[in-house]
Scaffold this active site. Structure first.
Site, PDB file in Angstrom:
ATOM      1  N   HIS A  21      -0.293  -5.816  -2.854  1.00 33.20           N
ATOM      2  CA  HIS A  21       0.648  -5.676  -1.719  1.00 33.20           C
ATOM      3  C   HIS A  21      -0.089  -6.935  -1.024  1.00 33.20           C
ATOM      4  O   HIS A  21      -1.383  -7.153  -1.330  1.00 33.20           O
ATOM      5  CB  HIS A  21       1.078  -4.630  -1.027  1.00 33.20           C
ATOM      6  CG  HIS A  21      -0.076  -3.685  -0.472  1.00 33.20           C
ATOM      7  ND1 HIS A  21      -0.909  -4.401   0.542  1.00 33.20           N
ATOM      8  CD2 HIS A  21      -0.636  -2.615  -0.656  1.00 33.20           C
ATOM      9  CE1 HIS A  21      -1.989  -3.597   0.912  1.00 33.20           C
ATOM     10  NE2 HIS A  21      -1.706  -2.503   0.167  1.00 33.20           N
ATOM     11  N   HIS A  24      -3.895  -6.743   0.179  1.00 33.24           N
ATOM     12  CA  HIS A  24      -4.879  -7.097  -0.969  1.00 33.24           C
ATOM     13  C   HIS A  24      -4.699  -8.615  -1.080  1.00 33.24           C
ATOM     14  O   HIS A  24      -6.097  -9.183  -1.180  1.00 33.24           O
ATOM     15  CB  HIS A  24      -4.333  -6.496  -2.188  1.00 33.24           C
ATOM     16  CG  HIS A  24      -4.437  -5.017  -2.397  1.00 33.24           C
ATOM     17  ND1 HIS A  24      -3.067  -4.258  -2.741  1.00 33.24           N
ATOM     18  CD2 HIS A  24      -5.112  -3.897  -2.161  1.00 33.24           C
ATOM     19  CE1 HIS A  24      -3.249  -3.030  -2.647  1.00 33.24           C
ATOM     20  NE2 HIS A  24      -4.637  -2.856  -2.295  1.00 33.24           N
ATOM     21  N   CYS A 129     -10.129  13.839   0.908  1.00 29.25           N
ATOM     22  CA  CYS A 129      -8.776  13.149   0.764  1.00 29.25           C
ATOM     23  C   CYS A 129      -8.942  12.235  -0.524  1.00 29.25           C
ATOM     24  O   CYS A 129      -9.506  11.489  -0.778  1.00 29.25           O
ATOM     25  CB  CYS A 129      -8.855  12.134   2.090  1.00 29.25           C
ATOM     26  SG  CYS A 129      -7.296  11.061   1.865  1.00 29.25           S
ATOM     27  N   CYS A 132      -8.331   8.484  -0.017  1.00 25.12           N
ATOM     28  CA  CYS A 132      -9.530   7.522   0.236  1.00 25.12           C
ATOM     29  C   CYS A 132     -10.691   7.760  -0.729  1.00 25.12           C
ATOM     30  O   CYS A 132     -11.665   7.131  -0.589  1.00 25.12           O
ATOM     31  CB  CYS A 132     -10.132   8.249   1.660  1.00 25.12           C
ATOM     32  SG  CYS A 132      -9.332   7.867   3.141  1.00 25.12           S
ATOM     33  N   CYS A 146      -6.109  13.657   6.856  1.00 24.86           N
ATOM     34  CA  CYS A 146      -7.057  12.450   6.834  1.00 24.86           C
ATOM     35  C   CYS A 146      -6.649  11.547   7.917  1.00 24.86           C
ATOM     36  O   CYS A 146      -5.640  11.079   8.313  1.00 24.86           O
ATOM     37  CB  CYS A 146      -6.878  11.681   5.678  1.00 24.86           C
ATOM     38  SG  CYS A 146      -7.395   9.987   5.347  1.00 24.86           S
ATOM     39  N   HIS A 149      -5.088   8.036   6.191  1.00 21.52           N
ATOM     40  CA  HIS A 149      -3.942   8.355   5.336  1.00 21.52           C
ATOM     41  C   HIS A 149      -2.894   9.055   6.106  1.00 21.52           C
ATOM     42  O   HIS A 149      -1.660   9.223   5.901  1.00 21.52           O
ATOM     43  CB  HIS A 149      -4.062   8.657   3.961  1.00 21.52           C
ATOM     44  CG  HIS A 149      -4.799   7.615   3.078  1.00 21.52           C
ATOM     45  ND1 HIS A 149      -6.187   7.410   3.199  1.00 21.52           N
ATOM     46  CD2 HIS A 149      -4.301   6.601   2.572  1.00 21.52           C
ATOM     47  CE1 HIS A 149      -6.394   6.375   2.335  1.00 21.52           C
ATOM     48  NE2 HIS A 149      -5.278   5.807   2.044  1.00 21.52           N
ATOM     49  N   LYS A 297      -0.237   0.249   9.735  1.00 20.65           N
ATOM     50  CA  LYS A 297      -1.019  -0.376   8.768  1.00 20.65           C
ATOM     51  C   LYS A 297      -0.306  -0.523   7.389  1.00 20.65           C
ATOM     52  O   LYS A 297       0.392   0.436   7.098  1.00 20.65           O
ATOM     53  CB  LYS A 297      -2.214   0.512   8.321  1.00 20.65           C
ATOM     54  CG  LYS A 297      -2.934  -0.202   7.241  1.00 20.65           C
ATOM     55  CD  LYS A 297      -4.029   0.821   6.585  1.00 20.65           C
ATOM     56  CE  LYS A 297      -4.811  -0.035   5.628  1.00 20.65           C
ATOM     57  NZ  LYS A 297      -5.397   0.826   4.673  1.00 20.65           N
ATOM     58  N   LYS A 300       0.425   0.871   0.226  1.00 16.75           N
ATOM     59  CA  LYS A 300       1.432   1.171  -0.673  1.00 16.75           C
ATOM     60  C   LYS A 300       2.301   2.279  -0.108  1.00 16.75           C
ATOM     61  O   LYS A 300       3.508   2.315  -0.627  1.00 16.75           O
ATOM     62  CB  LYS A 300       0.611   1.616  -1.825  1.00 16.75           C
ATOM     63  CG  LYS A 300      -0.305   0.440  -2.468  1.00 16.75           C
ATOM     64  CD  LYS A 300      -1.202   1.047  -3.343  1.00 16.75           C
ATOM     65  CE  LYS A 300      -2.263  -0.242  -3.540  1.00 16.75           C
ATOM     66  NZ  LYS A 300      -3.609   0.531  -4.138  1.00 16.75           N
TER      67      LYS A 300
HETATM   68  N1  MSP Z   1     -11.101   0.597  -4.372  1.00 19.50           N
HETATM   69  C1  MSP Z   1     -11.456   0.613  -3.140  1.00 19.50           C
HETATM   70  C2  MSP Z   1     -12.570  -0.621  -2.653  1.00 19.50           C
HETATM   71  C3  MSP Z   1     -13.830  -0.374  -3.697  1.00 19.50           C
HETATM   72  S1  MSP Z   1     -15.037  -1.777  -3.212  1.00 19.50           S
HETATM   73  C4  MSP Z   1     -16.412  -1.412  -4.036  1.00 19.50           C
HETATM   74  C5  MSP Z   1     -10.283   0.307  -2.123  1.00 19.50           C
HETATM   75  N2  MSP Z   1      -9.309  -0.202  -2.728  1.00 19.50           N
HETATM   76  S2  MSP Z   1      -7.819  -0.535  -1.902  1.00 19.50           S
HETATM   77  O1  MSP Z   1      -6.949  -1.054  -3.094  1.00 19.50           O
HETATM   78  O2  MSP Z   1      -7.447   0.718  -1.143  1.00 19.50           O
HETATM   79  O3  MSP Z   1      -8.112  -1.589  -1.303  1.00 19.50           O
HETATM   80  C6  MSP Z   1      -8.596  -1.798   0.033  1.00 19.50           C
HETATM   81  C7  MSP Z   1      -8.818  -2.968   0.578  1.00 19.50           C
HETATM   82  O4  MSP Z   1      -7.490  -3.837   0.572  1.00 19.50           O
HETATM   83  C8  MSP Z   1      -9.013  -3.424   2.019  1.00 19.50           C
HETATM   84  O5  MSP Z   1     -10.473  -3.196   2.261  1.00 19.50           O
HETATM   85  C9  MSP Z   1      -8.626  -4.711   2.276  1.00 19.50           C
HETATM   86  O6  MSP Z   1      -9.541  -5.459   1.853  1.00 19.50           O
HETATM   87  C10 MSP Z   1      -7.386  -4.756   1.461  1.00 19.50           C
HETATM   88  N3  MSP Z   1      -6.289  -4.176   2.324  1.00 19.50           N
HETATM   89  C11 MSP Z   1      -5.583  -3.199   1.747  1.00 19.50           C
HETATM   90  N4  MSP Z   1      -4.534  -3.093   2.914  1.00 19.50           N
HETATM   91  C12 MSP Z   1      -4.820  -3.905   3.967  1.00 19.50           C
HETATM   92  C13 MSP Z   1      -3.930  -4.411   5.030  1.00 19.50           C
HETATM   93  N5  MSP Z   1      -2.773  -3.556   5.515  1.00 19.50           N
HETATM   94  N6  MSP Z   1      -4.494  -5.121   5.913  1.00 19.50           N
HETATM   95  C14 MSP Z   1      -5.917  -5.747   5.529  1.00 19.50           C
HETATM   96  N7  MSP Z   1      -6.239  -5.521   4.299  1.00 19.50           N
HETATM   97  C15 MSP Z   1      -5.846  -4.646   3.378  1.00 19.50           C
HETATM   98  O7  MSP Z   1     -10.616   0.675  -1.064  1.00 19.50           O
END
Ligand code: MSP
Length: 507
Positions: A21, A24, A129, A132, A146, A149, A297, A300
């Site tokens: 999304h 990312h 969780c 997380c 959590c 989430h 926030k 997904k």
């Molecule tokens: N897999 C772990 C990260 C492991 S790194 C060794 C993870 N994955 S995640 O798919 O949940 O991605 C989290 C990351 O996605 C956040 O730290 C950020 O970089 C990005 N974001 C996800 N949602 C976001 C927002 N709503 N706003 C900003 N960044 C976002 O955690």
């Protein structure tokens, strides 16, 4: 030519339990803009992104779809990989934690830490969780849920292996005292210090109940805790255990870009894990804020309907990249909306930038035979360009994209004002060919500087403008700081008017 310096930037590796999304895409675009910026300075850039494919979250998502975890991640990881062409990312590698290179590297690393005595057997009872992939204590929960989430946690009891994090409390504090920039922004640094000072507990780094993971070399009944495995991706990709020369060149990273949700893992667990294997620590973890939709926030679970593709279709890759890095101050949370996106696109890209390019190229076509004049007025834009370059350089050193690139839009504004002020059409009408050419010479030169400096953020439109300015070599061949100087547009080059760079969006 000085030897290119290695520069290594990473994004988190994303969970492929669902499609990517905008959240990312946000971190990836920020990392890409930084990578492109460093390349303009001549650095040898390694830029890593990828997917985090083990653990309970993935296992359950696969079960829910009635397929194997491997089948699921093969499909969804490809969607994350597709962000690269979609968003013009220039990542030099894409790592998947299920790849053999990673499994091997993690097992080698685990054995080192185990042999060093920092992994011991223990019993764990905790509140977990799954979203997380992390444990919480009672007082960290919000109600029974959590804190990130807002979903119920699960009580888990297991005999498993513990990483002796408690041994690293003082060393972490010493490290952060000696390296004040190692965690940024400062609010995040303070948060990390506060957390460490409360005392660090050992954490469980293996799971008996989770089969979808990397087996521990000394106890194959257990798999490695997903975060322990995931964090190590940064080492794997830079050659740990496979390419000593590459590892020596790129390790440690200059920047880990993450959002604040995963700060503790990157600023507490990760450096301690590296210390346990005697590896150098990353220079900086920068935790940016959240993109919020209506104050919530975006994730997904709340906003799976906005795929990056939809916005790229509507605003173009550059429009997409530009919006989030200008609109939201990197580090802070920022509300995003479709209306704000249209407004900013139309004002900054279509009007200020696009119209300026259009006007100047059209006037040069009409008044200067479509050639770069061999004269300039060297008016106020000379200073404006120098100020812009220095402000952008300062901004990028702090990852302040919005103000840094804001300075480029100041130069655009100054050029528009210069045109209003000097009125080349009036000069032309009055038959003052020399002054007309000189003023347009300044404007074209300013456009050259704008294109160059905006290129890390909006690579497509700036490459096109570069071509229209008569260059036959790619904009990415330019090198800072020299290329930001004044007066480098070759006189006599053939200009090309072209169509509007950013057609207005009507709603
Ligand atoms: N897999 C772990 C990260 C492991 S790194 C060794 C993870 N994955 S995640 O798919 O949940 O991605 C989290 C990351 O996605 C956040 O730290 C950020 O970089 C990005 N974001 C996800 N949602 C976001 C927002 N709503 N706003 C900003 N960044 C976002 O955690």
């Amino acid at each position: 030519m000085p030897e290119p310096k290695p520069f290594y930037v990473t994004t988190p590796i994303y969970y492929p339990n669902d499609a990517p999304h905008i959240g990312h895409a946000y971190t990836s675009v920020a990392a890409d803009t930084l990578a492109r910026w460093r390349r303009l300075w001549g650095d040898d850039v390694m830029f890593l992104t990828g997917t985090d494919e083990h653990g309970t979250k993935i296992q359950r998502a696969a079960e829910a779809r009635g397929i194997t975890p491997q089948e699921m991640v093969d499909g969804t990881s490809a969607q994350f990989e597709a962000l690269t062409p979609l968003l013009d990312l220039t990542n030099t590698d894409f790592i998947r934690t299920t790849e053999p290179r990673h499994v091997r590297a993690v097992q080698e690393f685990l054995q080192v830490v185990y042999d060093n005595g920092d992994i011991e057997l223990g019993t764990y009872e905790g509140l977990y969780c799954v979203a997380c992939e992390a444990y919480y204590t009672d007082d960290e929960l919000v109600g029974d849920n959590c804190p990130i989430h807002g979903r119920p946690v699960e009580r888990v009891t297991e005999e498993n292996w513990f990483f002796k994090l408690s041994r690293y409390e003082q060393r972490l504090l010493d490290h952060y005292a000696a390296h004040p920039d190692a965690v940024q922004p400062t609010t995040r640094r303070n948060e990390v210090l506060g957390f460490i000072k409360q005392g660090l507990a050992d954490f469980s780094m293996s799971r008996k109940s989770v089969s979808w993971g990397i087996p521990l070399p000394w106890d194959p009944e257990q798999t490695c805790y997903v975060w322990f495995d995931a964090l190590f991706n940064y080492c794997t990709a830079s050659g740990y255990g496979t390419d000593a020369e590459k590892f020596a060149r790129f390790w440690p990273p200059n920047y880990h870009l993450i959002a604040k949700d995963i700060l503790r893992f990157h600023a507490v667990y990760w450096p301690a894990m590296l210390m346990a294997a005697d590896l150098p620590l990353p220079q900086q973890v920068f935790a940016h804020g959240y993109l919020l939709v209506g104050g919530e926030k975006m994730s997904k679970t709340t906003l799976n309907q906005i795929a990056p593709q939809e916005l790229v279709d509507e605003f173009g890759v550059d429009g997409f990249r530009y919006h989030f890095l200008r609109e939201v101050h990197f580090g802070a949370d920022g509300d995003i909306s479709y209306e704000a996106m249209v407004a900013r696109y139309n004002s900054d890209l279509a009007n200020n930038f696009g119209n300026l390019a259009n006007r100047v190229l059209n006037m040069a076509a009409n008044y200067c035979d479509g050639l770069v004049p061999d004269t300039r007025a060297d008016g106020p834009l000379v200073d404006a360009a120098a100020i812009t370059f220095s402000a952008l350089t300062d901004g990028m050193a702090k990852l302040d994209y919005s103000n840094g690139f804001g300075a480029v839009w100041d130069l655009i504004g100054a050029t528009n004002s210069y045109i209003e002020d000097r009125q080349p059409w009036a000069l032309n009408k009055a038959g003052d060919a020399a002054q007309t050419a000189a003023v347009l010479g300044d404007c074209l030169e300013a456009l050259r500087v704008v294109a160059l400096l905006a290129s890390p953020l909006i690579p497509r439109a700036t490459a096109e403008l570069w071509r229209r300015l008569g260059f036959t070599t790619p904009i990415t061949d330019e090198r800072l700081p020299d290329a930001a100087g004044w007066g480098l547009l070759p006189a006599g080059a053939t200009l090309d008017k072209g169509a509007p760079l950013f057609p207005r969006i009507e709603t």
